[in-house]
Design a protein around this motif. Structure first.
Motif, PDB file in Angstrom:
ATOM      1  N   SER A  29      37.124  18.084 -18.668  1.00 23.30           N
ATOM      2  CA  SER A  29      36.643  18.163 -20.040  1.00 23.30           C
ATOM      3  C   SER A  29      36.196  19.572 -20.405  1.00 23.30           C
ATOM      4  CB  SER A  29      35.467  17.204 -20.222  1.00 23.30           C
ATOM      5  OG  SER A  29      34.752  17.493 -21.401  1.00 23.30           O
ATOM      6  N   LYS A  30      36.706  20.068 -21.539  1.00 15.58           N
ATOM      7  CA  LYS A  30      36.257  21.363 -22.050  1.00 15.58           C
ATOM      8  C   LYS A  30      34.786  21.294 -22.446  1.00 15.58           C
ATOM      9  CE  LYS A  30      36.207  22.310 -26.243  1.00 15.58           C
ATOM     10  NZ  LYS A  30      36.471  22.510 -27.687  1.00 15.58           N
ATOM     11  N   SER A  31      34.409  20.235 -23.152  1.00 16.49           N
ATOM     12  CA  SER A  31      33.031  20.124 -23.638  1.00 16.49           C
ATOM     13  C   SER A  31      32.035  20.098 -22.488  1.00 16.49           C
ATOM     14  CB  SER A  31      32.880  18.863 -24.486  1.00 16.49           C
ATOM     15  OG  SER A  31      33.695  18.922 -25.632  1.00 16.49           O
ATOM     16  N   VAL A  32      32.359  19.357 -21.431  1.00 17.58           N
ATOM     17  CA  VAL A  32      31.468  19.283 -20.273  1.00 17.58           C
ATOM     18  C   VAL A  32      31.477  20.608 -19.510  1.00 17.58           C
ATOM     19  CG1 VAL A  32      31.009  18.117 -18.087  1.00 17.58           C
ATOM     20  CG2 VAL A  32      31.704  16.786 -20.085  1.00 17.58           C
ATOM     21  N   THR A  33      32.661  21.179 -19.301  1.00 17.76           N
ATOM     22  CA  THR A  33      32.757  22.436 -18.544  1.00 17.76           C
ATOM     23  C   THR A  33      31.944  23.538 -19.201  1.00 17.76           C
ATOM     24  OG1 THR A  33      34.962  21.877 -17.706  1.00 17.76           O
ATOM     25  CG2 THR A  33      34.331  24.197 -17.657  1.00 17.76           C
ATOM     26  N   ASN A  34      32.080  23.716 -20.523  1.00 17.76           N
ATOM     27  CA  ASN A  34      31.377  24.825 -21.170  1.00 17.76           C
ATOM     28  C   ASN A  34      29.878  24.590 -21.269  1.00 17.76           C
ATOM     29  OD1 ASN A  34      33.486  26.550 -21.318  1.00 17.76           O
ATOM     30  ND2 ASN A  34      33.832  26.369 -23.530  1.00 17.76           N
ATOM     31  N   GLU A 260      34.287  15.545 -15.478  1.00 21.70           N
ATOM     32  CA  GLU A 260      35.116  14.402 -15.852  1.00 21.70           C
ATOM     33  C   GLU A 260      36.431  14.870 -16.475  1.00 21.70           C
ATOM     34  OE1 GLU A 260      31.375  11.543 -17.360  1.00 21.70           O
ATOM     35  OE2 GLU A 260      32.866  12.308 -18.782  1.00 21.70           O
ATOM     36  N   PRO A 261      37.490  14.043 -16.398  1.00 20.39           N
ATOM     37  CA  PRO A 261      38.704  14.343 -17.165  1.00 20.39           C
ATOM     38  C   PRO A 261      38.372  14.425 -18.656  1.00 20.39           C
ATOM     39  CG  PRO A 261      39.078  12.527 -15.644  1.00 20.39           C
ATOM     40  CD  PRO A 261      37.602  12.792 -15.632  1.00 20.39           C
ATOM     41  N   ASP A 262      39.109  15.245 -19.380  1.00 19.62           N
ATOM     42  CA  ASP A 262      38.883  15.398 -20.820  1.00 19.62           C
ATOM     43  C   ASP A 262      39.515  14.219 -21.552  1.00 19.62           C
ATOM     44  OD1 ASP A 262      39.048  16.189 -23.604  1.00 19.62           O
ATOM     45  OD2 ASP A 262      38.568  18.216 -22.930  1.00 19.62           O
ATOM     46  N   LEU A 263      38.698  13.296 -22.022  1.00 17.52           N
ATOM     47  CA  LEU A 263      39.203  12.060 -22.612  1.00 17.52           C
ATOM     48  C   LEU A 263      39.870  12.304 -23.959  1.00 17.52           C
ATOM     49  CD1 LEU A 263      36.348   9.577 -21.674  1.00 17.52           C
ATOM     50  CD2 LEU A 263      38.235  10.461 -20.279  1.00 17.52           C
ATOM     51  N   SER A 264      39.411  13.318 -24.697  1.00 20.62           N
ATOM     52  CA  SER A 264      40.088  13.650 -25.955  1.00 20.62           C
ATOM     53  C   SER A 264      41.480  14.216 -25.685  1.00 20.62           C
ATOM     54  CB  SER A 264      39.260  14.650 -26.763  1.00 20.62           C
ATOM     55  OG  SER A 264      38.037  14.059 -27.175  1.00 20.62           O
ATOM     56  N   ASN A 265      41.624  14.951 -24.592  1.00 21.46           N
ATOM     57  CA  ASN A 265      42.942  15.470 -24.236  1.00 21.46           C
ATOM     58  C   ASN A 265      43.851  14.395 -23.644  1.00 21.46           C
ATOM     59  OD1 ASN A 265      42.747  18.076 -25.170  1.00 21.46           O
ATOM     60  ND2 ASN A 265      41.999  18.917 -23.235  1.00 21.46           N
ATOM     61  N   ALA A 266      43.280  13.245 -23.296  1.00 17.03           N
ATOM     62  CA  ALA A 266      44.108  12.112 -22.873  1.00 17.03           C
ATOM     63  C   ALA A 266      44.784  11.448 -24.065  1.00 17.03           C
ATOM     64  CB  ALA A 266      43.264  11.092 -22.124  1.00 17.03           C
ATOM     65  N   TRP A 285      39.202   7.787 -15.175  1.00 17.52           N
ATOM     66  CA  TRP A 285      38.512   7.578 -16.452  1.00 17.52           C
ATOM     67  C   TRP A 285      37.118   7.028 -16.145  1.00 17.52           C
ATOM     68  CZ3 TRP A 285      41.200   8.022 -21.334  1.00 17.52           C
ATOM     69  CH2 TRP A 285      40.423   7.715 -22.449  1.00 17.52           C
ATOM     70  N   PRO A 286      36.057   7.670 -16.618  1.00 13.04           N
ATOM     71  CA  PRO A 286      34.698   7.250 -16.222  1.00 13.04           C
ATOM     72  C   PRO A 286      34.286   5.931 -16.858  1.00 13.04           C
ATOM     73  CG  PRO A 286      34.596   9.029 -17.834  1.00 13.04           C
ATOM     74  CD  PRO A 286      36.045   8.878 -17.466  1.00 13.04           C
ATOM     75  N   ALA A 287      33.529   5.148 -16.112  1.00 14.34           N
ATOM     76  CA  ALA A 287      33.022   3.879 -16.633  1.00 14.34           C
ATOM     77  C   ALA A 287      31.930   4.112 -17.670  1.00 14.34           C
ATOM     78  CB  ALA A 287      32.487   3.020 -15.487  1.00 14.34           C
ATOM     79  N   ARG A 288      31.146   5.172 -17.486  1.00 19.07           N
ATOM     80  CA  ARG A 288      30.115   5.563 -18.451  1.00 19.07           C
ATOM     81  C   ARG A 288      30.297   7.026 -18.783  1.00 19.07           C
ATOM     82  NH1 ARG A 288      25.597   6.506 -17.411  1.00 19.07           N
ATOM     83  NH2 ARG A 288      24.571   6.093 -19.393  1.00 19.07           N
ATOM     84  N   THR A 289      30.268   7.364 -20.063  1.00 15.15           N
ATOM     85  CA  THR A 289      30.468   8.750 -20.456  1.00 15.15           C
ATOM     86  C   THR A 289      29.923   8.962 -21.859  1.00 15.15           C
ATOM     87  OG1 THR A 289      32.134  10.498 -20.809  1.00 15.15           O
ATOM     88  CG2 THR A 289      32.780   8.249 -21.390  1.00 15.15           C
ATOM     89  N   THR A 290      29.563  10.202 -22.165  1.00 16.60           N
ATOM     90  CA  THR A 290      29.185  10.576 -23.531  1.00 16.60           C
ATOM     91  C   THR A 290      30.341  11.241 -24.262  1.00 16.60           C
ATOM     92  OG1 THR A 290      28.265  12.643 -22.652  1.00 16.60           O
ATOM     93  CG2 THR A 290      26.724  10.835 -23.040  1.00 16.60           C
TER      94      THR A 290
END
Length: 446
Positions: A29-34, A260-266, A285-290
């Motif tokens: 995830s870009k959002s999480v990484t940055n 986590e994998p970038d879910l928007s990019n999925a 794919w995470p079971a819990r995520t923001t």
């Protein structure tokens, strides 16, 4: 709104001749990484980021933090060498916090997270930090962060524009305190202040005064990540006042974090299953995520698919039919281009609401989607806060991207069902999704 003449290379979007059946490993995830890069750089001890996204936006963030004195060591390990990250597998970045310093020059590219998250960091540096970026970055709103930092004690030169380019004259510390902002144009204004707030002398109390607040899940992501590194944060969800966030000053802990994998990019890959009546597995794919992208499970199911979330990942299956949808996307605006592309191929009209703020993203996404889909034979009209899409028989043609990664992936989705679609500057996907063309053709077995 004219396409960028510097990008004339056309990529023939692959047409799907049969149902997709694929496993697609989506990068981090870009959002999480940055966010993780900023928090680790402000911590009181070293930390690890495992499986970080390597894309234009995240590399710009890492380069900017290095410019201000942070140590970021990149390691890649293999099963044979056992070197690199603590578990001996995959890529990892070791973050070594240091005294933030200037003079420094930061290139933000067109990354909203870089241009908004780093001025508060720069206010803590010892010396001036100059921010500049792509042409489009000059047009994106930054006044919420600039005005707030001035109230909190920072000195910033921006010639009164409230936009790039600008210089933050860091004094080695920042008073902090209470500030009112209107974050109606971007939730990143709130996140930017919260991320650095533990290092402010008085912490921060951010009061949002606007009538709307887009992308609230991204603020929740910021709060969760702050708490995970030891920060004390009071929020509306935790019993605080509506639209008020408080961060107490204090030291941040170094973490060992797997991104986590970038879910928007999925999204384009899930859309491929929906459009072709196929099946796609996204591992891990995470079971819990923001992450806002998690809402794709609900939205694409309503549009005609089905999904199963298991320990190994998310399996999404298309039914062979695509249904229109009436949906408020205010909290998940970044998903709008992909949803619009699918809606253009549906069997009934769609209305996408709550996304007027997309006019201020990488490009004016509402105008761009309307123009590009209509030029392929579609029937899309802009509303005050979104799009109304009436499906029509589409034809091939050039799909312009306006240097916007999500426009490029939207065009690729349409190309699955419509022969002859050519994507202008598909390389812009490198902003958040490196190697998208290879992932896309690999999914199709091309």
């Amino acid at each position: 709104m004219a396409p960028n003449p510097a990008h004339t290379t056309l990529w023939p979007a692959p047409h799907a001749s049969e149902a997709v059946a694929a496993t697609v490993h989506v990068p981090g995830s870009k959002s999480v990484t940055n966010r993780a890069l900023v928090l680790a750089s402000l911590a009181s001890e070293p930390g690890w980021l495992r499986r970080p996204l390597r894309s234009r936006d995240t590399l710009l963030m890492a380069a900017a933090l290095r410019e201000m004195g942070v140590g970021i060591e990149e390691t890649v390990s293999s099963s044979s060498s056992g070197a690199g990250s603590p578990d001996g597998t995959g890529e990892a970045w070791r973050i070594l916090p240091a005294g933030l310093r200037g003079p420094a020059t930061v290139d933000v590219g067109n990354a909203g997270t870089v241009m908004r998250f780093l001025p508060p960091v720069a206010a803590l540096a010892d010396g001036p930090v100059h921010f500049d970026g792509d042409r489009r970055s000059y047009e994106r709103p930054l006044n919420g962060v600039v005005d707030a930092l001035r109230v909190l004690g920072a000195r910033i030169d921006d010639d009164g524009r409230g936009a790039l380019p600008l210089t933050v004259h860091g004094g080695g510390a920042l008073d902090g305190g209470t500030v009112e902002i209107d974050a109606s144009s971007s939730s990143q204004f709130v996140s930017a202040l919260l991320l650095s707030a533990p290092r402010f002398n008085q912490g921060v109390e951010v009061r949002h005064t606007g009538s709307t607040l887009p992308s609230v899940p991204h603020i929740r992501m910021t709060v969760d990540m702050l708490r995970a590194v030891g920060a004390q944060v009071d929020t509306p969800e935790s019993g605080g006042e509506p639209n008020v966030w408080r961060v107490t000053p204090g030291a941040l802990l170094g973490r060992d974090l797997t991104i986590e994998p970038d879910l928007s990019n999925a999204q384009p890959f899930l859309a491929a299953a929906l459009v072709t009546g196929g099946r796609v597995l996204i591992p891990d794919w995470p079971a819990r995520t923001t992450q806002p992208g998690d809402r794709l499970r609900e939205i694409f199911t309503e549009m005609g698919g089905s999904c199963e979330l298991a320990d190994y990942g998310l399996v999404f299956t298309g039914s062979g039919s695509i249904h229109g949808i009436d949906v408020d996307l205010a909290e998940v605006g970044e998903l709008t281009p992909g949803i619009a592309a699918v809606a253009a191929l549906a069997d009934s009209p769609s209305t996408l609401r709550g996304v007027s703020h997309l006019r201020l993203h990488e490009t004016d996404r509402l105008a761009a989607l309307t123009k590009e889909i209509n030029e392929l034979g579609g029937d899309v009209t802009e509303t005050a806060d979104g799009l109304h899409i009436r499906p029509r028989r589409l034809h091939g043609g050039i799909f312009h991207t306006y240097d916007d990664h999500r426009m490029a992936t939207a065009g690729a989705i349409i190309g699955l069902a419509v022969e002859g679609v050519q994507i202008e500057n598909v390389a812009t996907t490198a902003k958040t999704l490196p190697d998208f063309p290879e992932l896309w053709t690999g999914m199709l077995g091309v």
